[in-house]
Write a protein that holds these residues in place. Structure first.
Motif, PDB file in Angstrom:
ATOM      1  N   ASP A   1       0.851  -1.195   0.000  1.00 51.42           N
ATOM      2  CA  ASP A   1       0.000   0.000   0.000  1.00 51.42           C
ATOM      3  C   ASP A   1       0.890   1.251   0.000  1.00 51.42           C
ATOM      4  O   ASP A   1       1.141   1.864   1.038  1.00 51.42           O
ATOM      5  N   VAL A   2       1.348   1.623  -1.189  1.00 53.26           N
ATOM      6  CA  VAL A   2       2.300   2.724  -1.336  1.00 53.26           C
ATOM      7  C   VAL A   2       1.676   4.061  -0.920  1.00 53.26           C
ATOM      8  O   VAL A   2       2.331   4.878  -0.263  1.00 53.26           O
ATOM      9  N   ASP A   3       0.415   4.295  -1.275  1.00 57.27           N
ATOM     10  CA  ASP A   3      -0.224   5.575  -0.941  1.00 57.27           C
ATOM     11  C   ASP A   3      -0.301   5.794   0.570  1.00 57.27           C
ATOM     12  O   ASP A   3       0.003   6.887   1.058  1.00 57.27           O
ATOM     13  N   THR A   4      -0.692   4.766   1.314  1.00 59.69           N
ATOM     14  CA  THR A   4      -0.767   4.901   2.769  1.00 59.69           C
ATOM     15  C   THR A   4       0.634   5.009   3.364  1.00 59.69           C
ATOM     16  O   THR A   4       0.845   5.743   4.335  1.00 59.69           O
ATOM     17  N   ALA A   5       1.592   4.304   2.793  1.00 58.20           N
ATOM     18  CA  ALA A   5       2.975   4.410   3.261  1.00 58.20           C
ATOM     19  C   ALA A   5       3.463   5.846   3.115  1.00 58.20           C
ATOM     20  O   ALA A   5       4.044   6.413   4.057  1.00 58.20           O
ATOM     21  N   ILE A   6       3.205   6.448   1.971  1.00 62.05           N
ATOM     22  CA  ILE A   6       3.611   7.837   1.753  1.00 62.05           C
ATOM     23  C   ILE A   6       2.928   8.756   2.759  1.00 62.05           C
ATOM     24  O   ILE A   6       3.549   9.668   3.303  1.00 62.05           O
ATOM     25  N   LYS A   7       1.654   8.493   3.048  1.00 63.61           N
ATOM     26  CA  LYS A   7       0.919   9.310   4.030  1.00 63.61           C
ATOM     27  C   LYS A   7       1.629   9.277   5.382  1.00 63.61           C
ATOM     28  O   LYS A   7       1.861  10.317   6.000  1.00 63.61           O
ATOM     29  N   PHE A   8       2.009   8.081   5.843  1.00 68.19           N
ATOM     30  CA  PHE A   8       2.693   7.970   7.136  1.00 68.19           C
ATOM     31  C   PHE A   8       4.084   8.585   7.084  1.00 68.19           C
ATOM     32  O   PHE A   8       4.518   9.216   8.048  1.00 68.19           O
ATOM     33  N   TYR A   9       4.798   8.405   5.984  1.00 66.58           N
ATOM     34  CA  TYR A   9       6.120   9.027   5.861  1.00 66.58           C
ATOM     35  C   TYR A   9       6.003  10.550   5.909  1.00 66.58           C
ATOM     36  O   TYR A   9       6.841  11.221   6.513  1.00 66.58           O
ATOM     37  N   LYS A  10       4.950  11.091   5.303  1.00 68.97           N
ATOM     38  CA  LYS A  10       4.742  12.547   5.363  1.00 68.97           C
ATOM     39  C   LYS A  10       4.404  13.002   6.780  1.00 68.97           C
ATOM     40  O   LYS A  10       4.803  14.095   7.201  1.00 68.97           O
ATOM     41  N   MET A  11       3.671  12.175   7.525  1.00 71.69           N
ATOM     42  CA  MET A  11       3.369  12.510   8.918  1.00 71.69           C
ATOM     43  C   MET A  11       4.665  12.578   9.736  1.00 71.69           C
ATOM     44  O   MET A  11       4.846  13.480  10.558  1.00 71.69           O
ATOM     45  N   GLU A  12       5.554  11.622   9.517  1.00 74.21           N
ATOM     46  CA  GLU A  12       6.858  11.633  10.206  1.00 74.21           C
ATOM     47  C   GLU A  12       7.658  12.861   9.789  1.00 74.21           C
ATOM     48  O   GLU A  12       8.271  13.530  10.619  1.00 74.21           O
TER      49      GLU A  12
END
Length: 115
Positions: free
Chosen positions: A82-93
């Motif tokens: 799930d690349v889109d959700t991974a990017i979302k969490f990376y952006k949160m970090e």
């Protein structure tokens, strides 16, 4: 007698102070989740759901989510494909911890370019 009383009272105050220390960051069930993910694969999905829910809703201004937990959630999602959700969490970090921006900025760029 007075010295023993004062020593006992001092120890009680010290132990009470240690017991009420909440720590600087909110960790949730991080250690337990890691154990389950790596040692009990049949419970992995349930553990990850709870962890992701904590990361999305946990923390307070006084006790923010610990550094790296958003990125860890992103990595879990990336492993699930799930690349889109991974990017979302990376952006949160990225937003929560400025010191992580050089590495995460590059990671986010690379993942977005591969999509």
């Amino acid at each position: 007698m007075t010295e023993k009383y004062l020593l006992g009272l001092s120890l009680l105050v010290l132990l009470t102070g240690c017991a009420s220390n909440q720590g600087l960051y909110e960790w949730g069930q991080y250690q337990e989740t890691l154990f389950v993910v790596y040692h009990e694969p049949e419970l992995k999905e349930e553990a990850l759901r709870g962890y992701l829910e904590f990361v999305e809703t946990g923390g307070t201004p006084q006790h923010p989510i610990a550094p790296g937990l958003y990125a860890e959630a992103g990595t879990f999602m990336l492993e699930q494909g799930d690349v889109d959700t991974a990017i979302k969490f990376y952006k949160m970090e990225y937003e929560a911890w400025p010191e992580s921006q050089p590495m995460l900025g590059m990671l986010i760029e690379n993942l977005e370019a591969r999509k």
